[in-house]
Design a protein around this motif. Structure first.
Motif, mmCIF file in Angstrom:
data_model
loop_
_atom_site.group_PDB
_atom_site.id
_atom_site.type_symbol
_atom_site.label_atom_id
_atom_site.label_comp_id
_atom_site.label_asym_id
_atom_site.label_seq_id
_atom_site.Cartn_x
_atom_site.Cartn_y
_atom_site.Cartn_z
ATOM 1 N N LEU A 146 -5.144 4.644 -6.796
ATOM 2 C CA LEU A 146 -5.172 4.279 -5.382
ATOM 3 C C LEU A 146 -4.502 5.349 -4.523
ATOM 4 O O LEU A 146 -4.940 5.622 -3.402
ATOM 5 C CB LEU A 146 -4.468 2.931 -5.191
ATOM 6 N N LYS A 147 -3.448 5.972 -5.048
ATOM 7 C CA LYS A 147 -2.774 7.046 -4.314
ATOM 8 C C LYS A 147 -3.718 8.229 -4.121
ATOM 9 O O LYS A 147 -3.804 8.798 -3.011
ATOM 10 C CB LYS A 147 -1.527 7.492 -5.078
ATOM 11 N N ARG A 148 -4.436 8.601 -5.171
ATOM 12 C CA ARG A 148 -5.366 9.721 -5.074
ATOM 13 C C ARG A 148 -6.508 9.406 -4.100
ATOM 14 O O ARG A 148 -6.945 10.269 -3.339
ATOM 15 C CB ARG A 148 -5.925 10.058 -6.461
ATOM 16 N N THR A 149 -6.969 8.153 -4.149
ATOM 17 C CA THR A 149 -8.027 7.754 -3.224
ATOM 18 C C THR A 149 -7.533 7.823 -1.782
ATOM 19 O O THR A 149 -8.248 8.286 -0.884
ATOM 20 C CB THR A 149 -8.496 6.323 -3.541
ATOM 21 N N GLU A 150 -6.300 7.349 -1.575
ATOM 22 C CA GLU A 150 -5.713 7.394 -0.235
ATOM 23 C C GLU A 150 -5.567 8.830 0.245
ATOM 24 O O GLU A 150 -5.892 9.150 1.405
ATOM 25 C CB GLU A 150 -4.353 6.699 -0.247
ATOM 26 N N GLN A 151 -5.097 9.716 -0.620
ATOM 27 C CA GLN A 151 -4.937 11.126 -0.248
ATOM 28 C C GLN A 151 -6.287 11.765 0.069
ATOM 29 O O GLN A 151 -6.397 12.556 1.017
ATOM 30 C CB GLN A 151 -4.240 11.879 -1.383
ATOM 31 N N ASP B 186 -8.941 10.163 1.204
ATOM 32 C CA ASP B 186 -9.395 9.617 2.485
ATOM 33 C C ASP B 186 -8.662 10.264 3.654
ATOM 34 O O ASP B 186 -9.253 10.501 4.718
ATOM 35 C CB ASP B 186 -9.186 8.097 2.520
ATOM 36 N N ILE B 187 -7.375 10.560 3.464
ATOM 37 C CA ILE B 187 -6.613 11.229 4.519
ATOM 38 C C ILE B 187 -7.164 12.628 4.767
ATOM 39 O O ILE B 187 -7.310 13.057 5.917
ATOM 40 C CB ILE B 187 -5.115 11.291 4.141
ATOM 41 N N LYS C 242 0.815 -1.221 0.000
ATOM 42 C CA LYS C 242 0.000 0.000 0.000
ATOM 43 C C LYS C 242 0.849 1.272 0.000
ATOM 44 O O LYS C 242 0.408 2.332 0.461
ATOM 45 C CB LYS C 242 -0.986 -0.001 1.188
ATOM 46 N N ASN C 243 2.074 1.159 -0.521
ATOM 47 C CA ASN C 243 2.916 2.341 -0.730
ATOM 48 C C ASN C 243 2.679 2.837 -2.157
ATOM 49 O O ASN C 243 3.505 2.647 -3.054
ATOM 50 C CB ASN C 243 4.392 1.988 -0.521
ATOM 51 N N PHE C 244 1.519 3.457 -2.369
ATOM 52 C CA PHE C 244 1.082 3.764 -3.726
ATOM 53 C C PHE C 244 1.982 4.806 -4.402
ATOM 54 O O PHE C 244 2.242 4.711 -5.606
ATOM 55 C CB PHE C 244 -0.365 4.246 -3.700
#
Length: 362
Positions: A171-176, A178-179, A139-141
């Motif tokens: 996935l990186k954009r989704t993670e950002q 969500d953060i 999960k290190n996108f």
């Protein structure tokens, strides 16, 4: 006449051959119960080659391998063979073995510069793709995107790297996102907690945590910390203290009936509501555990316990929740005010109160 003689001999040979099959069992054929497994061992029909080729178990495959990787072949032929093998591994998503095959091809040091470029490019793509997949798994996108970018600098059209980069970037954009949402939610909750803190302080209500032995001063000093750390911002029943548009508080409140080991829970007890109003609702119908039917609102007495002094305080049913919470000897534990309820004339109540100091709240 000679032609007939030859035909007769051929027929006799065929008859003899067929009779041999009838009299002697055929050896070396497939077994009916495992013909599929045996069929799979034939190189031509293998769906997938074994990772390690054992000459004893797969002699035919070992023989073919020795022919393919024969050192007597030219360096260009051997390098191309390793390139093709690496490509097959790449298609099967076995990138580690693909890297090994491309490396073996480069070791042949063939004189074909174009072939060497392909081997270097494919190996790099496999390495970067393998690195990107590892970071995706962890999960290190952002790192996965970086690995793909480095690989695409070598071959900008490598389809798997392009697809993997698109997936990792999404996935990186989704993670950002969500953060960001989590931070906004946390900030909103902190603001709400600060507002609640000020409301409680303004009412001079004493809060304590579940930790035993915490005195009043430490409880008051740690009030903000208790809220902001979430230690008591939600009680075990899932209800929370809230502030309405008029700036009035509602509390989750617990009523305990020691005589029967029963309890009632009110998730939102408005601070301006009276105890009698809730008792009238709760005991409008007799509870199933009250077999003697004595828990009538007019018969009930309410108390809160001063744990520090081991004393009881009787609460008038006509009192509001706020009036009681503001009593100097009342402490709200875990944001859930709790009260003891007895039938005043019952032997249990008299026995429970015997030997205890009881104060009357006016």
């Amino acid at each position: 006449m000679e032609r007939l003689g030859v035909d007769a001999v051929s027929d006799d040979a065929m008859d003899s051959f067929l009779e041999k099959f009838q009299s002697q069992p055929y050896r070396g054929g497939f077994h009916e119960d495992q013909w599929e497994e045996e069929f799979e061992k034939i190189p031509l029909f293998m769906k997938k080659a074994p990772s390690e080729i054992d000459p004893k178990e797969n002699p035919d495959l070992a023989c073919l391998q020795s022919i393919i990787f024969d050192d007597e072949r030219s360096a260009e032929e051997q390098a191309k063979t390793y390139k093709d093998e690496g490509n097959d591994y790449f298609k099967e998503k076995d990138y580690k073995k693909a890297v090994i095959s491309y490396t073996e091809g480069l070791k042949k040091k063939c004189a074909d510069p174009d072939l060497n470029v392909v081997l270097y490019t494919n190996r790099a793509a496999a390495q970067y793709y393998l690195g990107a997949l590892c970071h995706l798994e962890l999960k290190n996108f952002a790192e996965a995107v970086s690995w793909c970018d480095e690989g695409l600098q070598i071959d900008a059209k490598e389809k798997k790297l392009v697809a993997t980069r698109a997936k990792a970037d999404k996935l990186k954009r989704t993670e950002q996102r969500d953060i960001r949402k989590a931070k906004l939610k946390e900030k909103k909750e902190q603001n709400q907690n600060e507002t609640l803190i000020q409301a409680v302080k303004a009412r001079n209500i004493r809060l304590i945590s579940e930790a035993a032995g915490e005195d009043e001063d430490s409880a008051s000093e740690g009030l903000g910390e208790l809220f902001l750390d979430g230690l008591i911002s939600e009680n075990p029943y899932g209800a929370t203290m809230s502030l309405d548009d008029q700036g009035r508080l509602s509390w989750p409140v617990l009523f305990l009936y020691p005589e029967y080991g029963q309890s009632d829970f009110i998730s939102a007890f408005h601070e301006d509501s009276r105890f009698i109003d809730h008792l009238m609702v709760m005991f409008g119908e007799m509870p199933s555990w009250d077999l003697e039917q004595k828990y009538c609102p007019d018969n009930l007495e309410l108390y809160f316990e001063d744990e520090e002094r081991a004393e009881l305080h009787q609460v008038p049913p006509e009192s509001t929740l706020l009036h009681t919470l503001q009593h100097p000897r009342y402490s709200v534990k875990a944001l859930t005010p709790a009260f003891l309820v007895f039938v005043g004339s019952s032997p249990f109540c008299k026995n429970y109160l015997r030997g205890r100091k009881v104060h009357q709240i006016k």
